[in-house]
Motif scaffolding. Structure first.
Motif, mmCIF file in Angstrom:
data_model
loop_
_atom_site.group_PDB
_atom_site.id
_atom_site.type_symbol
_atom_site.label_atom_id
_atom_site.label_comp_id
_atom_site.label_asym_id
_atom_site.label_seq_id
_atom_site.Cartn_x
_atom_site.Cartn_y
_atom_site.Cartn_z
ATOM 1 N N PHE A 151 0.808 -1.063 0.009
ATOM 2 C CA PHE A 151 -0.149 -0.087 0.007
ATOM 3 C C PHE A 151 0.883 1.131 0.052
ATOM 4 C CE2 PHE A 151 -3.037 2.967 2.069
ATOM 5 C CZ PHE A 151 -4.393 2.740 1.519
ATOM 6 N N ARG A 181 3.224 -1.510 4.109
ATOM 7 C CA ARG A 181 2.555 -0.238 3.834
ATOM 8 C C ARG A 181 3.536 1.059 4.260
ATOM 9 N NH1 ARG A 181 -2.239 1.351 7.945
ATOM 10 N NH2 ARG A 181 -0.606 0.831 9.345
ATOM 11 N N THR A 223 0.590 7.819 1.941
ATOM 12 C CA THR A 223 -0.916 7.723 1.795
ATOM 13 C C THR A 223 -1.408 8.869 0.906
ATOM 14 O OG1 THR A 223 -0.814 6.087 3.771
ATOM 15 C CG2 THR A 223 -3.021 6.786 2.860
ATOM 16 N N VAL A 283 -2.500 -5.089 7.585
ATOM 17 C CA VAL A 283 -0.971 -4.874 7.207
ATOM 18 C C VAL A 283 0.005 -5.792 8.027
ATOM 19 C CG1 VAL A 283 0.648 -2.698 7.166
ATOM 20 C CG2 VAL A 283 -2.055 -2.381 7.195
#
Ligand code: IMP
Ligand code: MG
Length: 185
Positions: free
Chosen positions: A96, A124, A129, A138
């Motif tokens: 991510f 992540r 983000t 995650v």
């Protein structure tokens, strides 16, 4: 190349993720949807640690970026999907980063009559983000560095490394046909 997550750390992380999914879903039917191509190693390792009837499907997503830090256009292909009507779907990706890929895929899946969609990622980069959605599961939060291995590529190669490694500038010259832009998938 520098090892950021060893084989042992990755194995423990996948075990932890599987335990969290089992805690939430038990032996209920679940449809895993892996995002090609980066999620293939994670899907293979995770799926064997789940119980109950588990279906597996794949979607394809790729984002082209002029540089590693500027998000480019996103291409999605959902034509490989099984019928998802009424299914509890767990969408699985390698990483991510900006979050644009998973966020767009979740929206697309919700239009297909699923009962629910959750998301699971191995890695992540919290600093990057750009979307409101957050993954439900995650494995590891990592710093903002470009990583390869365990399914993740640079310019199509290095998915086969068993560890997660960060790329050093000197590694870039050894790829197969380095281009000014990078297609991430
Ligand atoms: P996002 O849409 O920005 O979250 O990007 C997600 C996709 O970009 C992932 O599915 C990866 O394929 C790719 N990606 C992002 N960061 C990296 C990285 O550090 N190494 C390799 N691929 C990456
Ligand atoms: Mg990907």
């Amino acid at each position: 190349m520098k090892v950021l997550l060893s084989r042992e750390e990755l194995a423990a992380g996948v075990c932890r993720l599987a335990a969290e999914v089992r805690r939430d879903h038990g032996a209920e039917p679940l449809t895993l949807l892996g995002v090609l191509t980066g999620s293939i190693v994670l899907v293979a390792d995770l799926l064997r640690q789940l119980e109950g009837p588990v279906e597996v499907g794949m979607v394809w997503a790729s984002s082209y970026r002029g540089t590693a830090t500027r998000p480019g256009s996103l291409e999605l292909r959902l034509d490989l999907l099984p019928d998802l009507t009424g299914r509890r779907v767990l969408l699985i990706d390698d990483i991510f980063d900006t979050g644009r890929t998973l966020s767009a895929l979740v929206d697309a899946l919700k239009e297909r009559g699923v009962a629910s969609v959750q998301t699971l990622v191995l890695l992540r980069k919290p600093a990057r983000t750009e979307v409101a959605m957050r993954p439900d599961y995650v494995g590891f939060d990592i710093p903002d560095a470009f990583v390869v291995g365990y399914g993740l590529d640079y310019d199509g190669v290095w998915r086969n490394l068993p560890e997660i490694c960060t790329l050093e500038p000197s590694d870039l010259s050894t790829t197969l046909g380095t281009t000014p832009g990078t297609t991430l998938g």
